[in-house]
Design a protein around this motif. Structure first.
Motif, mmCIF file in Angstrom:
data_model
loop_
_atom_site.group_PDB
_atom_site.id
_atom_site.type_symbol
_atom_site.label_atom_id
_atom_site.label_comp_id
_atom_site.label_asym_id
_atom_site.label_seq_id
_atom_site.Cartn_x
_atom_site.Cartn_y
_atom_site.Cartn_z
ATOM 1 N N SER A 33 34.407 46.727 50.780
ATOM 2 C CA SER A 33 35.330 45.644 50.463
ATOM 3 C C SER A 33 34.532 44.353 50.365
ATOM 4 N N ASN A 57 35.715 40.477 50.581
ATOM 5 C CA ASN A 57 36.838 39.572 50.781
ATOM 6 C C ASN A 57 36.343 38.171 51.099
ATOM 7 N N GLU A 115 40.175 39.324 47.298
ATOM 8 C CA GLU A 115 40.144 40.598 48.007
ATOM 9 C C GLU A 115 39.819 41.653 46.971
#
Length: 140
Positions: free
Chosen positions: A74, A76, A87
């Protein structure tokens, strides 16, 4: 099927190095710092880490690891202004070729109102992957 408007940035680059060499540069913190940003990277799924620059930081978490083939985490970036809050998920895929390795980077999760972040990622990832290739060239 519903169009959510979510966009992605994809950059492919063939490099004259074996996948194992690229994998090292994608997964070793001191090498990641050479081509991307300062970090506290760890390779275990679920590991949370930060990528840090002069402008701030990105919070990341390892989502998927297939050693030597695929790395996904991820990406973010928190920001007070929702237009700059991002995100997303970054995935690197390594495919052996006759001349070395095809590296594919895809970052998914840009909303239609994030034109600046999307444009920045399109140009930024090209530069980062050029720097990655230079870092790999210096490896033994």
């Amino acid at each position: 099927m519903t169009d959510t408007g979510v966009r992605s940035v994809t950059v492919e680059r063939e490099m004259p190095y074996p996948p194992a060499k690229l994998w090292r540069a994608l997964t070793q913190p001191h090498l990641i710092e050479e081509w991307l940003m300062k970090n506290d990277f760890g390779l275990d799924p679920g590991h949370r880490f930060q990528l840090r620059g002069d402008w701030g930081h990105v919070d990341c978490e390892i989502l998927d690891v297939d050693p030597g083939r695929t790395l996904s985490y991820s990406w973010n970036h928190a920001h007070d202004d929702p237009a700059y809050r991002l995100e997303s998920v970054v995935t690197f895929t390594l495919v052996p070729t006759g001349a070395g390795t095809l590296l594919r980077m895809e970052q998914v999760g840009f909303r239609p109102d994030q034109k600046q972040a999307f444009g920045g990622a399109k140009s930024g990832w090209r530069i980062h992957l050029e720097n990655l290739e230079k870092a790999v060239a210096r490896l033994d």
